[in-house]
Design a protein around this motif. Sequence first.
Motif, PDB file in Angstrom:
ATOM      1  N   PRO A   1      38.202  39.367  29.545  1.00  0.00           N
ATOM      2  CA  PRO A   1      37.934  38.496  30.689  1.00  0.00           C
ATOM      3  C   PRO A   1      36.801  37.520  30.394  1.00  0.00           C
ATOM      4  O   PRO A   1      35.797  37.870  29.762  1.00  0.00           O
TER       5      PRO A   1
ATOM      6  N   THR B   1      33.565  35.384  30.787  1.00  0.00           N
ATOM      7  CA  THR B   1      32.309  35.698  31.458  1.00  0.00           C
ATOM      8  C   THR B   1      31.438  34.448  31.525  1.00  0.00           C
ATOM      9  O   THR B   1      31.413  33.634  30.605  1.00  0.00           O
TER      10      THR B   1
ATOM     11  N   LEU C   1      32.715  41.158  42.093  1.00  0.00           N
ATOM     12  CA  LEU C   1      34.014  40.779  42.627  1.00  0.00           C
ATOM     13  C   LEU C   1      34.213  41.480  43.960  1.00  0.00           C
ATOM     14  O   LEU C   1      33.936  42.668  44.102  1.00  0.00           O
TER      15      LEU C   1
ATOM     16  N   GLU D   1      40.834  36.979  40.270  1.00  0.00           N
ATOM     17  CA  GLU D   1      40.924  37.973  39.205  1.00  0.00           C
ATOM     18  C   GLU D   1      41.544  39.284  39.683  1.00  0.00           C
ATOM     19  O   GLU D   1      42.151  40.016  38.884  1.00  0.00           O
TER      20      GLU D   1
ATOM     21  N   MET E   1      34.065  44.805  34.223  1.00  0.00           N
ATOM     22  CA  MET E   1      34.137  44.186  35.539  1.00  0.00           C
ATOM     23  C   MET E   1      33.058  44.779  36.417  1.00  0.00           C
ATOM     24  O   MET E   1      32.773  45.980  36.338  1.00  0.00           O
TER      25      MET E   1
ATOM     26  N   ALA F   1      40.632  46.550  40.645  1.00  0.00           N
ATOM     27  CA  ALA F   1      39.961  46.601  39.349  1.00  0.00           C
ATOM     28  C   ALA F   1      40.421  47.814  38.541  1.00  0.00           C
ATOM     29  O   ALA F   1      40.668  47.715  37.326  1.00  0.00           O
TER      30      ALA F   1
ATOM     31  N   THR G   1      38.064  49.796  29.113  1.00  0.00           N
ATOM     32  CA  THR G   1      37.474  48.868  30.080  1.00  0.00           C
ATOM     33  C   THR G   1      36.329  49.585  30.775  1.00  0.00           C
ATOM     34  O   THR G   1      36.401  50.795  31.012  1.00  0.00           O
TER      35      THR G   1
ATOM     36  N   ILE H   1      34.086  49.585  34.246  1.00  0.00           N
ATOM     37  CA  ILE H   1      33.978  49.105  35.625  1.00  0.00           C
ATOM     38  C   ILE H   1      32.655  49.585  36.202  1.00  0.00           C
ATOM     39  O   ILE H   1      32.358  50.781  36.182  1.00  0.00           O
TER      40      ILE H   1
END
Length: 377
Positions: A10, A12, A22, A36, A233, A246, A261, A263
Amino acid sequence: MTDVDLTTPPATAPPEQEREFLQVIAPDGTRRAEPELEPWLEDVDTDLIARLHREMVLVRRLDTEATHLQRQGELALWPPLLGQEASQVGSAGAMRAQDFMFPSYRENGVILLRGVSALDVLRVWRGSTFRGWDPVASQVAPQQIIIGAQTLHAVGYAMGVARDGEDAATVVYFGDGATSQGDVSESLVFSASYQAPVVFFCQNNHWAISEPVRLQSRGHLADRARGFGIPSMRVDGNDVLAVLAATRAAVARASQGGGPTFIEAVTYRMGPHTTADDPTRYQAPEELEQWRQRDPIDRIEAHLASLGADMDALRAEAAEAADALAADVRAALGEMEEAAPSSMFHHVYAEPHQGLARQAREHALYLAQFHGEEAGA
């Protein structure tokens, strides 16, 4: 739903240009456009949002009831999650049946929603068992008390899943304090190096026991993962739809071979670290009040009302289910048989051996000094 871009992390922006996080549902209940996350919310309708609301009410009631039970001497300890319901319900709702979860000690709401009974959760905290449920049957690992250790377990499991070619993601939970532990850094290294299908879900509730997160990190916790080459994220952890979207994106990325990922769900622990803690010694009342205005259940109720939902009916249905859960737990605790101390030796190894048998005999002799029990008990 949409496919995940497995080749490009993603985009940035520089820190000074970044939004705080988000967000899909604002604290006043209004819906915001979040490009997103929107592709991961195409199936969300009033019925689904009502279900998420009901689950948050159930999780809060379990947490409240367990806190009362501890105060009444029925549980040895309890780690409250008040204020973090959206992070737990949203992320639980994104996992599929084949995905495996590795919790810390505070994910009691996620564990409940993954199909583990409330009694099995509580009897661990009562001190009645060493493992409350079958991790293979539930796809939920035992809770981990050692801060951050479960991240290593999760990455190892995820690497095995990848070798087996399974369509499954591994989701591991931890708090902001755990990001200062070496185990978490090692887990990020291994997951990035081997592109393990794991989702690191950090509930940033602002407090590592009594230590504020601002003293642990000068920047966002999500930024740390980028230093390991892991996409990250940062979402509003009190917004159940943002968390749902997400986590769905991260689970899809992992299961499609896109690697890990990270989060960061920004939320707030409204109660004590555990029932042995006194948060009034370090939490400022005005800060606590600010976060009360962002209550995740109040937020989703305001959003449902804006959609024309019958809130009286929804609240009554959720309250009835919560009352039933609380009553069932109390009744089951009263009828539960306590395991004998010797049960700690029953599930250590797949096959018995002489060393374990010797320890069991020595333990029985030790107990006999105090309770007059026979050595073979």
